[in-house]
Write an enzyme that holds these catalytic residues in place. Sequence first.
Site, mmCIF file in Angstrom:
data_model
loop_
_atom_site.group_PDB
_atom_site.id
_atom_site.type_symbol
_atom_site.label_atom_id
_atom_site.label_comp_id
_atom_site.label_asym_id
_atom_site.label_seq_id
_atom_site.Cartn_x
_atom_site.Cartn_y
_atom_site.Cartn_z
ATOM 1 N N GLU A 276 -9.274 -9.171 4.370
ATOM 2 C CA GLU A 276 -9.718 -7.945 3.857
ATOM 3 C C GLU A 276 -11.102 -7.576 2.989
ATOM 4 O O GLU A 276 -11.120 -8.486 1.897
ATOM 5 C CB GLU A 276 -8.306 -7.312 2.925
ATOM 6 C CG GLU A 276 -8.878 -6.029 2.270
ATOM 7 C CD GLU A 276 -7.547 -5.300 1.679
ATOM 8 O OE1 GLU A 276 -6.457 -5.916 1.810
ATOM 9 O OE2 GLU A 276 -7.683 -4.240 1.097
ATOM 10 N N SER B 178 0.884 -1.287 0.001
ATOM 11 C CA SER B 178 0.118 0.158 0.042
ATOM 12 C C SER B 178 0.941 1.393 0.169
ATOM 13 O O SER B 178 0.300 2.288 -0.141
ATOM 14 C CB SER B 178 -1.003 -0.087 1.195
ATOM 15 O OG SER B 178 -0.277 -0.074 2.394
HETATM 16 O O1 KIV Z 1 -0.424 -3.354 1.603
HETATM 17 C C1 KIV Z 1 -1.091 -3.295 2.623
HETATM 18 O O2 KIV Z 1 -1.186 -2.324 3.323
HETATM 19 C C2 KIV Z 1 -1.807 -4.393 3.170
HETATM 20 C C3 KIV Z 1 -2.755 -4.211 4.053
HETATM 21 C C4 KIV Z 1 -3.999 -3.336 3.617
HETATM 22 C C5 KIV Z 1 -3.484 -5.394 4.719
HETATM 23 O O3 KIV Z 1 -2.021 -5.347 2.528
#
Ligand code: KIV
Length: 276
Positions: free
Chosen positions: A190, A47
Amino acid sequence: MQNRTSVRDIYRKYENGEPLTMLTAYDAPIAAQVDAGGVDMILVGDSAGDNHLGYDDTLPVTMEEALSNTAAVDRATENAMVVGDLPFLSYGASMEESVKNAGRFMKEAGADAVKLETAPHGDTTIDIIARLTELGIPTMGHIGFTPQRMHQIGGAYIQGRGHTSSAALDALVETAERLEEAGVFTIVLETITEETGKVVTEAVDVPTIGIGAGRHVDGQVLVTTDVLGLGGEAFKLSKQYADIDSEIRSAVETYVSEVENGDFPAEENVYDPLDE
Ligand code: KIV
């Protein structure tokens, strides 16, 4: 030797029924505060793509960017377990490359564990996870809405509803059970309904960590920029606990106006010939 939260510590909390906490971080200053705030795990998520690196989504994140973020978080973290997140297509093309890339998070970037997203019935990823856990790499699964498959899914839609599609509840339960067999130490769930979160959590004996998965899971994870109000968007699954964007903007505006009107630097900011 660091004394960070270990897989054993995670299981101790899980067996005592204590909720597990995880937040993301992509750089040292945020990691230091997230760690000091007392989370069990810091996820150096892909993310970072849309929350740190300025991409539209997670897909462009490279191994080098992910390793650099993870190493920065590692340097700033004393207590929490640091989890590196394998970027899109850094795993899956071949077993050899997948193992090598997962290993780089541990050997080069100081991660304590890695996370891989898994599609419903994702045989290839489940085999890779079995190999990683056999080799001693603690591995976290991730099912439900998996952002690396967003073009296939068609958007951030709720997964695990109904019993007919490959994203249905039965598929999520079966995938979670196979991830457990493959040796994952936790599974991120998720964007699923609360009922699906409960059913999956009851089906496995590994801790489930929810993001938009309701209250009947074993722990929660959020994206820290959303929590802090730092360039984040307001999502139903998240909660904003601060408004750092406003704090930053106000500090910058004050700095600009103080420089422009001569209030900064002031007497206390200038060196004197007698200063050390
Ligand atoms: O990349 C990320 O932050 C994630 C979370 C949303 C679990 O995979």
